[in-house]
Design an enzyme around this catalytic site. Structure first.
Site, PDB file in Angstrom:
ATOM      1  N   GLY A  13       0.828  -1.215   0.000  1.00  0.00           N
ATOM      2  CA  GLY A  13       0.000   0.000   0.000  1.00  0.00           C
ATOM      3  C   GLY A  13       0.862   1.265   0.000  1.00  0.00           C
ATOM      4  O   GLY A  13       2.086   1.200  -0.134  1.00  0.00           O
ATOM      5  N   ILE A  15       1.550   3.866   2.376  1.00  0.00           N
ATOM      6  CA  ILE A  15       2.546   4.074   3.448  1.00  0.00           C
ATOM      7  C   ILE A  15       3.381   2.806   3.612  1.00  0.00           C
ATOM      8  O   ILE A  15       4.591   2.861   3.858  1.00  0.00           O
ATOM      9  CB  ILE A  15       1.864   4.471   4.777  1.00  0.00           C
ATOM     10  N   ASP A  34       0.017  -8.858   1.732  1.00  0.00           N
ATOM     11  CA  ASP A  34      -0.961  -7.933   1.138  1.00  0.00           C
ATOM     12  C   ASP A  34      -1.961  -8.740   0.316  1.00  0.00           C
ATOM     13  O   ASP A  34      -1.582  -9.711  -0.338  1.00  0.00           O
ATOM     14  CB  ASP A  34      -0.231  -6.924   0.234  1.00  0.00           C
ATOM     15  N   ASN A  35      -3.228  -8.311   0.339  1.00  0.00           N
ATOM     16  CA  ASN A  35      -4.215  -9.008  -0.497  1.00  0.00           C
ATOM     17  C   ASN A  35      -4.473  -8.239  -1.796  1.00  0.00           C
ATOM     18  O   ASN A  35      -5.329  -8.621  -2.576  1.00  0.00           O
ATOM     19  CB  ASN A  35      -5.527  -9.261   0.269  1.00  0.00           C
ATOM     20  N   SER A 128      -4.462   6.861  13.515  1.00  0.00           N
ATOM     21  CA  SER A 128      -4.758   8.107  12.800  1.00  0.00           C
ATOM     22  C   SER A 128      -5.124   9.204  13.779  1.00  0.00           C
ATOM     23  O   SER A 128      -5.686   8.945  14.850  1.00  0.00           O
ATOM     24  CB  SER A 128      -5.940   7.849  11.865  1.00  0.00           C
ATOM     25  N   TYR A 153     -14.880   4.345   9.776  1.00  0.00           N
ATOM     26  CA  TYR A 153     -13.438   4.188   9.549  1.00  0.00           C
ATOM     27  C   TYR A 153     -12.664   4.680  10.784  1.00  0.00           C
ATOM     28  O   TYR A 153     -11.817   3.982  11.331  1.00  0.00           O
ATOM     29  CB  TYR A 153     -12.977   4.974   8.304  1.00  0.00           C
ATOM     30  N   LYS A 157     -10.200   2.690  13.909  1.00  0.00           N
ATOM     31  CA  LYS A 157      -8.874   3.032  14.430  1.00  0.00           C
ATOM     32  C   LYS A 157      -8.927   3.157  15.958  1.00  0.00           C
ATOM     33  O   LYS A 157      -8.040   2.704  16.679  1.00  0.00           O
ATOM     34  CB  LYS A 157      -8.358   4.340  13.804  1.00  0.00           C
ATOM     35  N   PHE A 182      -0.982  12.084  10.872  1.00  0.00           N
ATOM     36  CA  PHE A 182      -1.774  13.234  10.433  1.00  0.00           C
ATOM     37  C   PHE A 182      -2.005  13.031   8.921  1.00  0.00           C
ATOM     38  O   PHE A 182      -2.432  11.952   8.539  1.00  0.00           O
ATOM     39  CB  PHE A 182      -1.127  14.530  10.922  1.00  0.00           C
ATOM     40  N   LEU A 204      -7.033  15.087  -0.650  1.00  0.00           N
ATOM     41  CA  LEU A 204      -6.698  16.340  -1.331  1.00  0.00           C
ATOM     42  C   LEU A 204      -5.561  16.212  -2.344  1.00  0.00           C
ATOM     43  O   LEU A 204      -5.711  16.618  -3.497  1.00  0.00           O
ATOM     44  CB  LEU A 204      -6.334  17.401  -0.272  1.00  0.00           C
ATOM     45  N   ARG A 235      -4.757  21.417   8.096  1.00  0.00           N
ATOM     46  CA  ARG A 235      -4.259  20.047   8.288  1.00  0.00           C
ATOM     47  C   ARG A 235      -2.745  20.076   8.452  1.00  0.00           C
ATOM     48  O   ARG A 235      -2.085  21.043   8.084  1.00  0.00           O
ATOM     49  CB  ARG A 235      -4.580  19.169   7.073  1.00  0.00           C
TER      50      ARG A 235
HETATM   51  N1  UFG Z   1     -10.261  18.696   0.504  1.00  0.00           N
HETATM   52  C1  UFG Z   1     -10.808  19.546  -0.421  1.00  0.00           C
HETATM   53  N2  UFG Z   1     -11.144  19.046  -1.640  1.00  0.00           N
HETATM   54  C2  UFG Z   1     -10.946  17.749  -1.977  1.00  0.00           C
HETATM   55  C3  UFG Z   1     -10.374  16.872  -1.022  1.00  0.00           C
HETATM   56  C4  UFG Z   1     -10.058  17.389   0.217  1.00  0.00           C
HETATM   57  O1  UFG Z   1     -11.003  20.733  -0.167  1.00  0.00           O
HETATM   58  O2  UFG Z   1     -11.290  17.360  -3.114  1.00  0.00           O
HETATM   59  C5  UFG Z   1      -9.877  19.232   1.812  1.00  0.00           C
HETATM   60  C6  UFG Z   1     -10.657  18.596   2.949  1.00  0.00           C
HETATM   61  O3  UFG Z   1     -11.852  19.301   3.172  1.00  0.00           O
HETATM   62  C7  UFG Z   1      -9.660  18.714   4.089  1.00  0.00           C
HETATM   63  C8  UFG Z   1      -8.305  18.628   3.411  1.00  0.00           C
HETATM   64  O4  UFG Z   1      -8.538  18.902   2.037  1.00  0.00           O
HETATM   65  O5  UFG Z   1      -9.757  19.962   4.692  1.00  0.00           O
HETATM   66  C9  UFG Z   1      -7.668  17.267   3.542  1.00  0.00           C
HETATM   67  O6  UFG Z   1      -8.612  16.293   3.129  1.00  0.00           O
HETATM   68  P1  UFG Z   1      -8.245  14.757   2.940  1.00  0.00           P
HETATM   69  O7  UFG Z   1      -9.476  14.067   2.458  1.00  0.00           O
HETATM   70  O8  UFG Z   1      -7.025  14.636   2.104  1.00  0.00           O
HETATM   71  O9  UFG Z   1      -7.835  14.303   4.374  1.00  0.00           O
HETATM   72  P2  UFG Z   1      -8.669  14.358   5.732  1.00  0.00           P
HETATM   73  O10 UFG Z   1      -7.957  15.288   6.615  1.00  0.00           O
HETATM   74  O11 UFG Z   1     -10.109  14.563   5.521  1.00  0.00           O
HETATM   75  O12 UFG Z   1      -8.539  12.838   6.150  1.00  0.00           O
HETATM   76  C10 UFG Z   1      -7.346  12.373   6.657  1.00  0.00           C
HETATM   77  C11 UFG Z   1      -7.167  10.905   6.282  1.00  0.00           C
HETATM   78  C12 UFG Z   1      -8.216  10.064   6.926  1.00  0.00           C
HETATM   79  C13 UFG Z   1      -8.328  10.369   8.400  1.00  0.00           C
HETATM   80  C14 UFG Z   1      -8.487  11.831   8.638  1.00  0.00           C
HETATM   81  C15 UFG Z   1      -8.434  12.176  10.098  1.00  0.00           C
HETATM   82  O13 UFG Z   1      -7.247  10.743   4.877  1.00  0.00           O
HETATM   83  O14 UFG Z   1      -7.831   8.724   6.751  1.00  0.00           O
HETATM   84  O15 UFG Z   1      -7.413  12.533   8.022  1.00  0.00           O
HETATM   85  O16 UFG Z   1      -8.705  13.508  10.312  1.00  0.00           O
HETATM   86  F1  UFG Z   1      -9.395   9.753   8.944  1.00  0.00           F
END
Ligand code: UFG
Length: 346
Positions: A13, A15, A34-35, A128, A153, A157, A182, A204, A235
């Protein structure tokens, strides 16, 4: 002396693959389990190409106790396990909670049972920052209270951490370190391994790189009316190569017998960046203009979270070696290498 063997579940995967590389570079002998439910065989080629040697891999599911037993029996002298194998799509977990509880919680329980049978007592667990929910104080330390999870999800965790904690209070010999990630981003500097999102990315950075590459038309930033510097979410974006190294030092700490029962570590950079800052960092690092718009908030998003990494720095010697721009550049190089490969195969 023979190299110490570390079983890496989910080693193909995102990480996991970077951690396999870091383990070999640090003198360990990783064995992948890994599967391939959310990864590709080509990841093994990428790892082999970086290292000049292939990493052994068992294609099994961690929920399959008999298959897992076979791996432990065949490998014999496993010194420790890093358990990455899990589903990770927050949205999907809301739709299909049982799939997540079965796979993420079930596989940990099965793994722990098999570890006990084979007297393998060191576990590094992939947790997480989601366990902190919407934190009341920033940055979050390991003492920041864990809160009710925002998604199935996230709850898997949290439950997995609780299982490890419960186990640590028994006479089980299993010791564990839970690393609370993070936001992992970026790719190996060789651009031979990186993130391989399944379908439309929900995270993102893969969405940014796919938009820049023309695979997606436009990035939607989910809300600009939060109580942050520019109104977009904050973030803590940590380079996956730095994060991978944290697993190696965690394993080393366990093998030195320094973990009494269970330990938790935040792994981030200690810096909070807004979504707009992340977009700007991408544009600056790559020279590519991104097509984006501001859209409505995404349900379940935490407005603001970033880590206090003092504990990981002091105890694990954790270091952040790259800036947000460097991490974005590596993600872009990886995207470009995927495009190149797709062209060659066409
Ligand atoms: N975002 C956008 N547009 C997108 C995708 C994301 O604006 O198309 C923003 C989100 O709103 C967020 C930031 O970008 O503010 C980061 O979003 P991610 O989806 O990349 O990550 P998250 O912080 O939502 O999620 C991550 C991990 C999860 C975990 C979570 C814990 O991917 O596995 O942190 O807070 F559960």
């Amino acid at each position: 002396m023979a190299k110490e063997k570390i079983l890496v579940t989910g080693g193909a995967g995102y990480i996991g693959s970077h951690t396999v590389v870091a383990l070999v570079e640090a003198g360990y002998a990783p064995v992948i389990v890994d599967n391939f439910s959310n990864s590709e065989e080509s990841v093994l080629d990428g790892i082999a190409s970086i290292l000049g040697q292939s990493a052994p891999c068992h294609r099994i599911d961690c929920n399959d106790a008999a298959a897992l037993r076979d791996v432990f029996a065949q490998e014999q002298d496993i010194a420790g396990v890093i358990h990455f194998a899990a589903y990770k799509a927050v949205g999907e977990s809301v739709e299909q909670p049982l799939k997540y509880y079965q796979n993420n919680v079930g596989s940990l329980v099965t793994l722990l049972q098999v570890m006990e049978e084979y007297k393998v007592y060191n576990l590094v667990f992939s947790s997480s920052c989601t366990v902190y929910g919407i934190p009341e104080q920033l940055p979050v330390t390991e003492q920041t209270p864990v809160q009710k999870a925002n998604s199935p999800y996230g709850n898997t965790k949290k439950i997995c951490e609780e299982i490890l904690e419960d186990l640590s209070k028994t006479d089980s010999s299993i010791k564990s370190i839970a690393l609370r990630y993070f936001n992992p981003i970026g790719a190996h500097p060789s651009a031979k391994i990186g993130e391989l999102p399944l379908g439309v990315p929900s995270n993102l950075v893969p969405f940014i790189t796919q938009t820049a590459a023309g695979i997606r038309q436009q990035l939607t930033i989910f809300g600009d009316d939060y109580d942050t510097a520019d109104g977009t979410n904050v973030r803590d974006y940590v380079h996956v190569v730095d994060l991978a190294k944290a697993h190696v030092t965690a394993v080393a700490r366990m093998l030195q017998g320094k973990v009494a029962d269970i330990e938790f570590f935040n792994v981030g950079t200690g810096r909070g960046n807004t979504v707009l800052e992340a977009v700007q960092a991408f544009e600056k690092a790559t020279g590519v203009k991104l097509n984006y718009k501001i859209g409505p908030r995404r349900a379940g998003d935490v407005p603001k979270i970033y880590a206090d990494v003092t504990k990981a720095t002091e105890v694990l010697g954790f270091e952040t070696t790259s800036t947000l721009e460097e991490a974005m550049k590596s993600a872009w190089d990886w995207q470009l290498s995927l495009q190149k490969k797709a062209k060659q195969e066409a």
